[in-house]
Design a protein around this motif. Structure first.
Motif, PDB file in Angstrom:
ATOM      1  N   MET A   1     -50.895 -29.173  12.028  1.00 53.31           N
ATOM      2  CA  MET A   1     -49.716 -29.073  11.055  1.00 53.31           C
ATOM      3  C   MET A   1     -50.333 -28.041  10.217  1.00 53.31           C
ATOM      4  O   MET A   1     -49.442 -27.247   9.622  1.00 53.31           O
ATOM      5  N   SER A   2     -51.723 -27.965   9.724  1.00 52.75           N
ATOM      6  CA  SER A   2     -52.249 -26.776   8.762  1.00 52.75           C
ATOM      7  C   SER A   2     -51.734 -25.421   9.432  1.00 52.75           C
ATOM      8  O   SER A   2     -51.495 -24.503   8.532  1.00 52.75           O
ATOM      9  N   HIS A   3     -51.765 -25.064  10.661  1.00 55.08           N
ATOM     10  CA  HIS A   3     -51.303 -23.922  11.412  1.00 55.08           C
ATOM     11  C   HIS A   3     -49.975 -23.798  11.036  1.00 55.08           C
ATOM     12  O   HIS A   3     -49.520 -22.471  10.825  1.00 55.08           O
ATOM     13  N   GLU A   4     -49.156 -24.705  11.142  1.00 53.38           N
ATOM     14  CA  GLU A   4     -47.579 -24.618  11.118  1.00 53.38           C
ATOM     15  C   GLU A   4     -47.383 -24.338   9.678  1.00 53.38           C
ATOM     16  O   GLU A   4     -46.470 -23.404   9.277  1.00 53.38           O
ATOM     17  N   LEU A  56     -41.382 -14.097  17.685  1.00 54.59           N
ATOM     18  CA  LEU A  56     -41.284 -15.419  18.405  1.00 54.59           C
ATOM     19  C   LEU A  56     -41.256 -15.266  19.983  1.00 54.59           C
ATOM     20  O   LEU A  56     -42.130 -15.947  20.568  1.00 54.59           O
ATOM     21  N   ARG A  57     -40.709 -14.099  20.334  1.00 53.45           N
ATOM     22  CA  ARG A  57     -40.744 -13.988  21.753  1.00 53.45           C
ATOM     23  C   ARG A  57     -42.085 -13.721  22.338  1.00 53.45           C
ATOM     24  O   ARG A  57     -42.364 -14.110  23.711  1.00 53.45           O
ATOM     25  N   HIS A  58     -43.020 -13.162  21.500  1.00 55.15           N
ATOM     26  CA  HIS A  58     -44.164 -12.767  22.015  1.00 55.15           C
ATOM     27  C   HIS A  58     -45.302 -13.806  21.791  1.00 55.15           C
ATOM     28  O   HIS A  58     -46.287 -13.791  22.217  1.00 55.15           O
ATOM     29  N   TYR A  59     -45.058 -14.212  20.414  1.00 55.37           N
ATOM     30  CA  TYR A  59     -46.028 -15.198  19.725  1.00 55.37           C
ATOM     31  C   TYR A  59     -45.707 -16.340  19.107  1.00 55.37           C
ATOM     32  O   TYR A  59     -46.281 -17.023  18.401  1.00 55.37           O
ATOM     33  N   GLY A  60     -44.699 -16.905  19.709  1.00 47.91           N
ATOM     34  CA  GLY A  60     -44.148 -18.019  19.525  1.00 47.91           C
ATOM     35  C   GLY A  60     -44.714 -19.359  19.224  1.00 47.91           C
ATOM     36  O   GLY A  60     -44.700 -20.379  18.567  1.00 47.91           O
ATOM     37  N   PHE A  61     -45.901 -19.295  20.385  1.00 47.74           N
ATOM     38  CA  PHE A  61     -46.546 -20.538  20.863  1.00 47.74           C
ATOM     39  C   PHE A  61     -47.715 -20.711  19.477  1.00 47.74           C
ATOM     40  O   PHE A  61     -47.963 -21.618  19.108  1.00 47.74           O
ATOM     41  N   GLU A  62     -47.882 -19.672  18.617  1.00 49.82           N
ATOM     42  CA  GLU A  62     -48.649 -19.753  17.492  1.00 49.82           C
ATOM     43  C   GLU A  62     -48.270 -20.512  16.451  1.00 49.82           C
ATOM     44  O   GLU A  62     -48.817 -20.955  15.668  1.00 49.82           O
ATOM     45  N   LEU A  63     -46.915 -20.676  16.451  1.00 50.21           N
ATOM     46  CA  LEU A  63     -46.152 -21.513  15.358  1.00 50.21           C
ATOM     47  C   LEU A  63     -46.680 -22.897  15.346  1.00 50.21           C
ATOM     48  O   LEU A  63     -46.931 -23.383  14.379  1.00 50.21           O
ATOM     49  N   HIS A  64     -46.839 -23.392  16.635  1.00 51.35           N
ATOM     50  CA  HIS A  64     -47.275 -24.933  16.581  1.00 51.35           C
ATOM     51  C   HIS A  64     -48.984 -24.779  17.206  1.00 51.35           C
ATOM     52  O   HIS A  64     -49.328 -25.944  17.527  1.00 51.35           O
ATOM     53  N   ASN A  65     -49.395 -23.729  17.079  1.00 51.89           N
ATOM     54  CA  ASN A  65     -51.024 -23.308  17.546  1.00 51.89           C
ATOM     55  C   ASN A  65     -51.246 -24.121  18.907  1.00 51.89           C
ATOM     56  O   ASN A  65     -51.981 -24.884  19.244  1.00 51.89           O
ATOM     57  N   PRO A 262     -37.224 -27.819  13.562  1.00 50.49           N
ATOM     58  CA  PRO A 262     -36.711 -27.477  12.365  1.00 50.49           C
ATOM     59  C   PRO A 262     -37.383 -26.025  11.734  1.00 50.49           C
ATOM     60  O   PRO A 262     -36.553 -25.692  10.785  1.00 50.49           O
ATOM     61  N   TYR A 263     -38.430 -25.632  12.164  1.00 52.67           N
ATOM     62  CA  TYR A 263     -39.008 -24.236  11.524  1.00 52.67           C
ATOM     63  C   TYR A 263     -38.108 -23.195  12.286  1.00 52.67           C
ATOM     64  O   TYR A 263     -37.508 -22.249  11.529  1.00 52.67           O
ATOM     65  N   VAL A 264     -37.551 -23.376  13.534  1.00 50.79           N
ATOM     66  CA  VAL A 264     -36.858 -22.373  14.158  1.00 50.79           C
ATOM     67  C   VAL A 264     -35.399 -22.456  13.419  1.00 50.79           C
ATOM     68  O   VAL A 264     -34.800 -21.215  13.098  1.00 50.79           O
ATOM     69  N   VAL A 265     -34.811 -23.540  13.134  1.00 51.71           N
ATOM     70  CA  VAL A 265     -33.567 -23.751  12.240  1.00 51.71           C
ATOM     71  C   VAL A 265     -33.680 -23.116  11.060  1.00 51.71           C
ATOM     72  O   VAL A 265     -32.758 -22.475  10.600  1.00 51.71           O
ATOM     73  N   PHE A 266     -34.767 -23.314  10.463  1.00 57.24           N
ATOM     74  CA  PHE A 266     -34.838 -22.658   9.014  1.00 57.24           C
ATOM     75  C   PHE A 266     -34.942 -21.138   9.242  1.00 57.24           C
ATOM     76  O   PHE A 266     -34.349 -20.664   8.311  1.00 57.24           O
ATOM     77  N   PHE A 267     -35.895 -20.808  10.273  1.00 50.32           N
ATOM     78  CA  PHE A 267     -35.994 -18.920  10.105  1.00 50.32           C
ATOM     79  C   PHE A 267     -34.672 -18.735  10.297  1.00 50.32           C
ATOM     80  O   PHE A 267     -34.396 -17.490   9.675  1.00 50.32           O
ATOM     81  N   SER A 268     -33.816 -19.108  11.470  1.00 54.24           N
ATOM     82  CA  SER A 268     -32.610 -18.406  11.620  1.00 54.24           C
ATOM     83  C   SER A 268     -31.622 -18.426  10.551  1.00 54.24           C
ATOM     84  O   SER A 268     -30.798 -17.635  10.266  1.00 54.24           O
ATOM     85  N   ASN A 269     -31.562 -19.728   9.806  1.00 54.33           N
ATOM     86  CA  ASN A 269     -30.807 -20.113   8.844  1.00 54.33           C
ATOM     87  C   ASN A 269     -30.962 -19.127   7.733  1.00 54.33           C
ATOM     88  O   ASN A 269     -30.007 -18.496   7.183  1.00 54.33           O
ATOM     89  N   ILE A 270     -32.235 -18.938   7.302  1.00 53.86           N
ATOM     90  CA  ILE A 270     -32.655 -18.071   6.080  1.00 53.86           C
ATOM     91  C   ILE A 270     -32.313 -16.526   6.286  1.00 53.86           C
ATOM     92  O   ILE A 270     -31.792 -15.919   5.740  1.00 53.86           O
ATOM     93  N   PHE A 271     -32.600 -16.195   7.476  1.00 49.23           N
ATOM     94  CA  PHE A 271     -32.282 -14.452   7.916  1.00 49.23           C
ATOM     95  C   PHE A 271     -30.828 -14.391   7.647  1.00 49.23           C
ATOM     96  O   PHE A 271     -30.539 -13.323   7.244  1.00 49.23           O
ATOM     97  N   ALA A 272     -30.296 -15.208   8.105  1.00 54.24           N
ATOM     98  CA  ALA A 272     -28.662 -15.140   8.149  1.00 54.24           C
ATOM     99  C   ALA A 272     -28.226 -15.306   6.697  1.00 54.24           C
ATOM    100  O   ALA A 272     -27.292 -14.295   6.033  1.00 54.24           O
ATOM    101  N   ILE A 273     -28.559 -16.091   5.802  1.00 55.61           N
ATOM    102  CA  ILE A 273     -28.188 -16.183   4.551  1.00 55.61           C
ATOM    103  C   ILE A 273     -28.621 -14.992   3.561  1.00 55.61           C
ATOM    104  O   ILE A 273     -28.137 -14.402   3.050  1.00 55.61           O
ATOM    105  N   LEU A 274     -29.876 -14.490   3.907  1.00 55.96           N
ATOM    106  CA  LEU A 274     -30.391 -13.373   3.413  1.00 55.96           C
ATOM    107  C   LEU A 274     -29.359 -12.135   3.777  1.00 55.96           C
ATOM    108  O   LEU A 274     -29.249 -11.168   2.813  1.00 55.96           O
ATOM    109  N   GLY A 275     -28.990 -11.984   4.882  1.00 55.13           N
ATOM    110  CA  GLY A 275     -28.079 -10.913   5.205  1.00 55.13           C
ATOM    111  C   GLY A 275     -26.745 -10.992   4.892  1.00 55.13           C
ATOM    112  O   GLY A 275     -25.846 -10.058   4.678  1.00 55.13           O
ATOM    113  N   LEU A 276     -26.440 -12.464   4.282  1.00 55.42           N
ATOM    114  CA  LEU A 276     -25.004 -12.460   3.818  1.00 55.42           C
ATOM    115  C   LEU A 276     -24.744 -11.698   2.545  1.00 55.42           C
ATOM    116  O   LEU A 276     -23.530 -11.120   2.516  1.00 55.42           O
ATOM    117  N   ARG A 277     -25.680 -11.568   1.609  1.00 55.13           N
ATOM    118  CA  ARG A 277     -25.158 -10.815   0.529  1.00 55.13           C
ATOM    119  C   ARG A 277     -25.028  -9.323   0.628  1.00 55.13           C
ATOM    120  O   ARG A 277     -23.829  -8.879   0.318  1.00 55.13           O
TER     121      ARG A 277
END
Length: 350
Positions: A1-4, A56-65, A262-277
Protein backbone atom coordinates in the motif's frame (compact mmCIF):
# COMPACT_ATOMS: atom_id res chain seq x y z
CA UNK A 1 0.00 0.00 0.00
CA UNK A 2 2.83 2.43 0.79
CA UNK A 3 4.24 1.87 -2.70
CA UNK A 4 0.84 2.65 -4.23
CA UNK A 5 0.59 5.82 -2.15
CA UNK A 6 4.05 6.95 -3.31
CA UNK A 7 3.08 6.40 -6.96
CA UNK A 8 -0.23 8.16 -6.40
CA UNK A 9 1.41 10.99 -4.45
CA UNK A 10 3.90 11.62 -7.26
CA UNK A 11 1.01 11.83 -9.72
CA UNK A 12 -0.83 14.36 -7.53
CA UNK A 13 2.31 16.52 -7.17
CA UNK A 14 2.68 16.59 -10.96
CA UNK A 15 -0.99 17.59 -11.35
CA UNK A 16 -0.64 20.32 -8.70
CA UNK A 17 2.38 21.81 -10.49
CA UNK A 18 0.60 21.80 -13.84
CA UNK A 19 -2.50 23.42 -12.34
CA UNK A 20 -0.35 26.09 -10.69
CA UNK A 21 1.13 26.95 -14.08
CA UNK A 22 -2.28 26.79 -15.74
CA UNK A 23 -3.83 29.07 -13.12
CA UNK A 24 -1.48 31.79 -14.24
CA UNK A 25 1.17 32.05 -11.53
CA UNK A 26 3.57 33.03 -14.27
CA UNK A 27 1.21 35.32 -16.18
CA UNK A 28 -0.65 38.48 -15.25
CA UNK A 29 -4.08 39.81 -16.05
CA UNK A 30 -7.31 38.27 -17.29
CA UNK A 31 -7.52 37.91 -21.04
CA UNK A 32 -9.29 35.61 -23.51
CA UNK A 33 -7.47 32.42 -24.45
CA UNK A 34 -6.52 32.50 -28.12
CA UNK A 35 -7.18 29.63 -30.50
CA UNK A 36 -3.41 29.15 -30.90
CA UNK A 37 -2.86 28.89 -27.14
CA UNK A 38 -5.78 26.48 -26.79
CA UNK A 39 -4.40 24.29 -29.59
CA UNK A 40 -0.93 24.22 -28.00
CA UNK A 41 -2.28 23.39 -24.53
CA UNK A 42 -4.57 20.71 -25.95
CA UNK A 43 -1.60 19.12 -27.70
CA UNK A 44 0.48 19.36 -24.50
CA UNK A 45 -2.17 17.60 -22.41
CA UNK A 46 -2.66 14.88 -25.02
CA UNK A 47 1.11 14.32 -25.10
CA UNK A 48 1.23 14.12 -21.28
CA UNK A 49 -1.65 11.63 -21.38
CA UNK A 50 0.11 9.49 -23.99
CA UNK A 51 3.33 9.77 -22.00
CA UNK A 52 1.52 8.35 -18.99
CA UNK A 53 0.27 5.51 -21.18
CA UNK A 54 3.91 4.78 -22.07
CA UNK A 55 4.78 4.79 -18.36
CA UNK A 56 2.06 2.27 -17.53
CA UNK A 57 2.88 0.19 -20.60
CA UNK A 58 6.47 -0.33 -19.47
CA UNK A 59 6.37 0.18 -15.68
CA UNK A 60 2.75 -0.42 -14.75
CA UNK A 61 3.70 -3.26 -12.41
CA UNK A 62 5.41 -0.69 -10.16
CA UNK A 63 2.02 0.82 -9.32
CA UNK A 64 1.20 -2.16 -7.10
CA UNK A 65 4.85 -3.13 -6.51
CA UNK A 66 4.50 -6.51 -8.28
CA UNK A 67 7.69 -8.56 -8.24
CA UNK A 68 6.52 -12.18 -8.14
CA UNK A 69 3.90 -14.32 -9.88
CA UNK A 70 1.78 -14.88 -6.75
CA UNK A 71 1.38 -11.14 -6.14
CA UNK A 72 0.66 -10.60 -9.84
CA UNK A 73 -2.14 -13.18 -9.75
CA UNK A 74 -3.59 -11.52 -6.62
CA UNK A 75 -3.71 -8.13 -8.36
CA UNK A 76 -5.25 -9.62 -11.54
CA UNK A 77 -7.94 -11.35 -9.47
CA UNK A 78 -8.62 -8.32 -7.27
CA UNK A 79 -9.10 -5.90 -10.18
CA UNK A 80 -10.73 -8.40 -12.56
CA UNK A 81 -8.18 -7.97 -15.34
CA UNK A 82 -9.13 -10.18 -18.29
CA UNK A 83 -5.64 -11.65 -18.73
CA UNK A 84 -3.80 -14.80 -17.73
CA UNK A 85 -0.26 -15.09 -16.39
CA UNK A 86 2.33 -17.24 -18.12
CA UNK A 87 3.32 -19.97 -15.64
CA UNK A 88 6.99 -19.84 -14.62
CA UNK A 89 7.74 -16.68 -16.66
CA UNK A 90 7.54 -13.53 -14.54
CA UNK A 91 8.99 -11.18 -17.19
CA UNK A 92 6.54 -12.28 -19.89
CA UNK A 93 3.61 -12.20 -17.44
CA UNK A 94 4.49 -8.66 -16.33
CA UNK A 95 4.68 -7.58 -19.97
CA UNK A 96 1.16 -8.93 -20.57
CA UNK A 97 -0.05 -7.16 -17.42
CA UNK A 98 1.60 -3.85 -18.37
CA UNK A 99 0.17 -3.98 -21.88
CA UNK A 100 -3.33 -4.62 -20.53
CA UNK A 101 -3.01 -1.90 -17.87
CA UNK A 102 -1.87 0.66 -20.43
CA UNK A 103 -4.72 -0.29 -22.76
CA UNK A 104 -7.29 0.00 -19.97
CA UNK A 105 -5.97 3.45 -19.11
CA UNK A 106 -6.03 4.58 -22.76
CA UNK A 107 -9.58 3.29 -23.31
CA UNK A 108 -10.80 4.96 -20.11
CA UNK A 109 -9.12 8.20 -21.17
CA UNK A 110 -10.84 8.17 -24.58
CA UNK A 111 -14.23 7.45 -22.97
CA UNK A 112 -13.89 10.27 -20.43
CA UNK A 113 -12.53 12.72 -23.00
CA UNK A 114 -15.47 11.95 -25.32
CA UNK A 115 -18.06 12.36 -22.57
CA UNK A 116 -16.41 15.64 -21.55
CA UNK A 117 -17.40 17.11 -24.92
CA UNK A 118 -21.03 17.06 -23.80
CA UNK A 119 -19.90 19.04 -20.77
CA UNK A 120 -18.59 21.74 -23.12
CA UNK A 121 -22.07 22.27 -24.57
CA UNK A 122 -23.37 22.97 -21.07
CA UNK A 123 -20.46 25.23 -20.03
CA UNK A 124 -20.90 27.43 -23.10
CA UNK A 125 -24.58 27.76 -22.19
CA UNK A 126 -23.77 28.61 -18.56
CA UNK A 127 -21.23 31.31 -19.37
CA UNK A 128 -23.66 32.90 -21.83
CA UNK A 129 -26.64 32.72 -19.48
CA UNK A 130 -24.74 34.28 -16.58
CA UNK A 131 -23.28 37.00 -18.80
CA UNK A 132 -19.65 36.13 -18.02
CA UNK A 133 -17.10 37.96 -20.24
CA UNK A 134 -14.82 35.67 -22.24
CA UNK A 135 -11.68 36.97 -20.53
CA UNK A 136 -12.78 35.30 -17.26
CA UNK A 137 -13.54 31.87 -18.72
CA UNK A 138 -10.01 30.61 -18.07
CA UNK A 139 -10.01 31.46 -14.36
CA UNK A 140 -13.42 29.88 -13.72
CA UNK A 141 -12.53 26.70 -15.62
CA UNK A 142 -9.21 26.16 -13.86
CA UNK A 143 -10.78 26.50 -10.40
CA UNK A 144 -13.65 24.35 -11.64
CA UNK A 145 -11.20 21.65 -12.67
CA UNK A 146 -9.58 21.75 -9.22
CA UNK A 147 -12.95 21.11 -7.60
CA UNK A 148 -13.71 18.39 -10.14
CA UNK A 149 -10.48 16.55 -9.28
CA UNK A 150 -11.44 16.42 -5.60
CA UNK A 151 -14.97 15.20 -6.38
CA UNK A 152 -13.75 12.58 -8.86
CA UNK A 153 -11.25 11.29 -6.27
CA UNK A 154 -14.07 10.73 -3.77
CA UNK A 155 -16.44 9.23 -6.35
CA UNK A 156 -13.89 6.87 -7.87
CA UNK A 157 -12.56 5.33 -4.67
CA UNK A 158 -16.07 5.11 -3.20
CA UNK A 159 -17.20 3.37 -6.38
CA UNK A 160 -14.24 0.97 -6.24
CA UNK A 161 -15.11 0.11 -2.63
CA UNK A 162 -18.74 -0.57 -3.53
CA UNK A 163 -17.76 -2.76 -6.49
CA UNK A 164 -15.32 -4.75 -4.33
CA UNK A 165 -18.02 -5.42 -1.70
CA UNK A 166 -21.09 -5.65 -3.92
CA UNK A 167 -20.27 -7.09 -7.34
CA UNK A 168 -23.90 -6.82 -8.43
CA UNK A 169 -23.65 -3.02 -8.42
CA UNK A 170 -21.97 -3.28 -11.85
CA UNK A 171 -25.34 -4.33 -13.25
CA UNK A 172 -26.94 -1.27 -11.63
CA UNK A 173 -24.29 0.95 -13.26
CA UNK A 174 -24.81 -0.78 -16.61
CA UNK A 175 -28.60 -0.38 -16.56
CA UNK A 176 -28.23 3.28 -15.56
CA UNK A 177 -25.85 3.97 -18.47
CA UNK A 178 -28.18 2.28 -20.97
CA UNK A 179 -31.08 4.38 -19.64
CA UNK A 180 -28.98 7.57 -19.81
CA UNK A 181 -27.85 6.82 -23.36
CA UNK A 182 -31.42 6.19 -24.56
CA UNK A 183 -32.61 9.36 -22.84
CA UNK A 184 -29.79 11.37 -24.44
CA UNK A 185 -30.74 10.02 -27.88
CA UNK A 186 -34.44 10.86 -27.40
CA UNK A 187 -33.61 14.42 -26.22
CA UNK A 188 -30.80 14.99 -28.72
CA UNK A 189 -32.64 17.78 -30.61
CA UNK A 190 -33.99 19.63 -27.59
CA UNK A 191 -32.59 23.11 -26.98
CA UNK A 192 -31.05 23.34 -23.51
CA UNK A 193 -31.78 26.45 -21.48
CA UNK A 194 -30.47 27.83 -18.20
CA UNK A 195 -32.40 30.31 -16.06
CA UNK A 196 -29.77 31.92 -13.78
CA UNK A 197 -32.39 33.28 -11.39
CA UNK A 198 -34.15 29.96 -10.81
CA UNK A 199 -31.22 27.54 -10.96
CA UNK A 200 -31.25 25.45 -7.74
CA UNK A 201 -27.61 26.26 -6.95
CA UNK A 202 -28.23 30.00 -7.34
CA UNK A 203 -31.37 29.82 -5.21
CA UNK A 204 -29.49 27.93 -2.50
CA UNK A 205 -26.58 30.42 -2.52
CA UNK A 206 -28.95 33.40 -2.47
CA UNK A 207 -30.80 31.95 0.51
CA UNK A 208 -27.77 31.43 2.74
CA UNK A 209 -25.20 33.96 1.45
CA UNK A 210 -25.01 37.55 0.25
CA UNK A 211 -25.08 37.70 -3.55
CA UNK A 212 -24.54 40.64 -5.90
CA UNK A 213 -25.63 40.67 -9.57
CA UNK A 214 -22.64 42.85 -10.48
CA UNK A 215 -19.24 41.59 -11.60
CA UNK A 216 -16.19 42.90 -9.77
CA UNK A 217 -13.51 42.36 -12.39
CA UNK A 218 -12.16 38.82 -12.08
CA UNK A 219 -12.96 38.54 -8.37
CA UNK A 220 -15.17 35.80 -6.98
CA UNK A 221 -16.23 38.00 -4.07
CA UNK A 222 -17.05 41.71 -3.73
CA UNK A 223 -16.74 43.63 -0.46
CA UNK A 224 -19.04 46.60 0.03
CA UNK A 225 -19.40 48.48 3.35
CA UNK A 226 -17.55 45.68 5.07
CA UNK A 227 -19.96 43.03 3.76
CA UNK A 228 -18.71 40.23 1.48
CA UNK A 229 -20.89 39.34 -1.52
CA UNK A 230 -20.67 36.47 -4.00
CA UNK A 231 -20.28 37.73 -7.56
CA UNK A 232 -21.82 36.08 -10.66
CA UNK A 233 -18.33 34.72 -11.37
CA UNK A 234 -18.42 32.62 -8.20
CA UNK A 235 -22.04 31.61 -8.82
CA UNK A 236 -21.23 30.25 -12.26
CA UNK A 237 -18.27 28.37 -10.73
CA UNK A 238 -20.65 26.74 -8.22
CA UNK A 239 -23.06 25.81 -11.02
CA UNK A 240 -20.23 24.31 -13.09
CA UNK A 241 -19.13 22.22 -10.09
CA UNK A 242 -22.71 21.05 -9.60
CA UNK A 243 -22.96 20.21 -13.30
CA UNK A 244 -19.71 18.24 -13.19
CA UNK A 245 -21.10 16.30 -10.24
CA UNK A 246 -24.02 15.24 -12.44
CA UNK A 247 -21.72 14.33 -15.34
CA UNK A 248 -19.52 12.29 -12.99
CA UNK A 249 -22.51 10.03 -12.28
CA UNK A 250 -22.34 8.97 -15.96
CA UNK A 251 -18.64 9.09 -16.71
CA UNK A 252 -17.19 7.29 -13.68
CA UNK A 253 -19.36 4.15 -14.01
CA UNK A 254 -18.50 4.22 -17.72
CA UNK A 255 -14.78 3.92 -16.99
CA UNK A 256 -15.41 1.16 -14.46
CA UNK A 257 -16.71 -0.84 -17.42
CA UNK A 258 -13.15 -0.70 -18.79
CA UNK A 259 -11.10 -1.31 -15.63
CA UNK A 260 -11.81 -2.05 -11.98
CA UNK A 261 -8.43 -0.70 -10.80
CA UNK A 262 -9.38 2.59 -9.05
CA UNK A 263 -5.94 4.08 -9.65
CA UNK A 264 -6.19 3.56 -13.41
CA UNK A 265 -9.74 4.95 -13.35
CA UNK A 266 -8.48 8.05 -11.52
CA UNK A 267 -5.46 8.56 -13.80
CA UNK A 268 -7.52 8.35 -17.01
CA UNK A 269 -10.29 10.50 -15.53
CA UNK A 270 -7.99 13.28 -14.35
CA UNK A 271 -5.97 13.53 -17.57
CA UNK A 272 -9.21 13.87 -19.52
CA UNK A 273 -10.49 16.58 -17.13
CA UNK A 274 -7.23 18.50 -17.32
CA UNK A 275 -7.45 18.49 -21.11
CA UNK A 276 -11.05 19.68 -20.95
CA UNK A 277 -10.18 23.36 -20.28
CA UNK A 278 -7.98 23.75 -23.35
CA UNK A 279 -10.40 21.68 -25.43
CA UNK A 280 -13.18 24.07 -24.36
CA UNK A 281 -11.36 27.06 -25.86
CA UNK A 282 -10.52 25.01 -28.95
CA UNK A 283 -14.13 23.98 -29.60
CA UNK A 284 -16.17 26.81 -28.07
CA UNK A 285 -16.80 28.50 -31.43
CA UNK A 286 -17.34 25.35 -33.52
CA UNK A 287 -18.97 22.91 -31.08
CA UNK A 288 -22.39 23.63 -32.61
CA UNK A 289 -21.20 22.19 -35.93
CA UNK A 290 -20.95 18.67 -34.47
CA UNK A 291 -24.70 18.09 -34.38
CA UNK A 292 -24.37 14.30 -34.49
CA UNK A 293 -21.93 14.15 -31.59
CA UNK A 294 -24.73 13.79 -29.04
CA UNK A 295 -26.04 10.84 -31.05
CA UNK A 296 -22.57 9.29 -30.93
CA UNK A 297 -22.30 9.87 -27.18
CA UNK A 298 -25.74 8.32 -26.69
CA UNK A 299 -24.66 5.17 -28.56
CA UNK A 300 -21.39 5.20 -26.60
CA UNK A 301 -23.23 5.19 -23.25
CA UNK A 302 -25.55 2.40 -24.41
CA UNK A 303 -22.59 0.30 -25.61
CA UNK A 304 -20.73 0.78 -22.32
CA UNK A 305 -23.85 -0.01 -20.30
CA UNK A 306 -24.48 -3.20 -22.27
CA UNK A 307 -20.83 -4.15 -21.84
CA UNK A 308 -21.27 -3.93 -18.07
CA UNK A 309 -24.52 -5.93 -18.15
CA UNK A 310 -23.05 -8.64 -20.39
CA UNK A 311 -19.44 -8.61 -19.15
CA UNK A 312 -19.40 -12.32 -18.17
CA UNK A 313 -20.73 -13.44 -21.56
CA UNK A 314 -18.40 -11.06 -23.44
CA UNK A 315 -15.41 -12.45 -21.52
CA UNK A 316 -16.39 -15.97 -22.54
CA UNK A 317 -16.54 -15.10 -26.24
CA UNK A 318 -13.16 -13.34 -26.07
CA UNK A 319 -14.26 -9.69 -26.18
CA UNK A 320 -11.23 -7.79 -24.87
CA UNK A 321 -10.30 -4.22 -23.95
CA UNK A 322 -8.81 -3.84 -27.44
CA UNK A 323 -12.19 -4.60 -28.98
CA UNK A 324 -13.84 -2.06 -26.66
CA UNK A 325 -11.36 0.64 -27.70
CA UNK A 326 -12.02 -0.10 -31.40
CA UNK A 327 -15.80 0.14 -30.93
CA UNK A 328 -15.55 3.37 -28.90
CA UNK A 329 -13.26 5.11 -31.41
CA UNK A 330 -15.45 3.93 -34.30
CA UNK A 331 -18.61 5.40 -32.71
CA UNK A 332 -16.92 8.75 -32.08
CA UNK A 333 -15.29 8.87 -35.53
CA UNK A 334 -18.59 8.11 -37.30
CA UNK A 335 -20.43 10.84 -35.36
CA UNK A 336 -17.76 13.42 -36.20
CA UNK A 337 -17.55 12.41 -39.88
CA UNK A 338 -21.36 12.49 -40.19
CA UNK A 339 -21.42 15.99 -38.68
CA UNK A 340 -18.88 17.22 -41.23
CA UNK A 341 -20.46 15.50 -44.22
CA UNK A 342 -24.06 16.39 -43.38
CA UNK A 343 -24.10 19.87 -41.78
CA UNK A 344 -27.33 21.50 -40.66
CA UNK A 345 -29.32 23.25 -43.39
CA UNK A 346 -28.94 26.57 -41.55
CA UNK A 347 -25.14 26.29 -41.75
CA UNK A 348 -25.31 25.46 -45.48
CA UNK A 349 -27.40 28.58 -46.08
CA UNK A 350 -24.89 30.67 -44.17
Amino acid sequence: MSHELMFFGGFLIFIALMLAIDLGLFSKGDKPVSLKTAAIMSAVWVLFSLGFYWLLRHYGFELHNIHDLNHLQEVITKHHHEIKIIPGDLAASLDVYNKNLGLEYLTGYVVEYALSVDNIFVMVLLFTSFGIPERYYHKVLVWGILGAIIMRFLFIFLGATLIAKFGWILYVFGAFLVFTGIKMFINRNQEEEVDPQNHPVVKFASKYFKVTPKLDGGHFFHIENGVKYMTPLFLVLLVIEFTDLIFAVDSIPAIFSVTKDPYVVFFSNIFAILGLRSMFFLLVNIIHKFQYLKVGLAFLLVFIGLKMLLHHWLAEVGFTTTHSLIVIISILALSIIASLLFPKHKEIAE
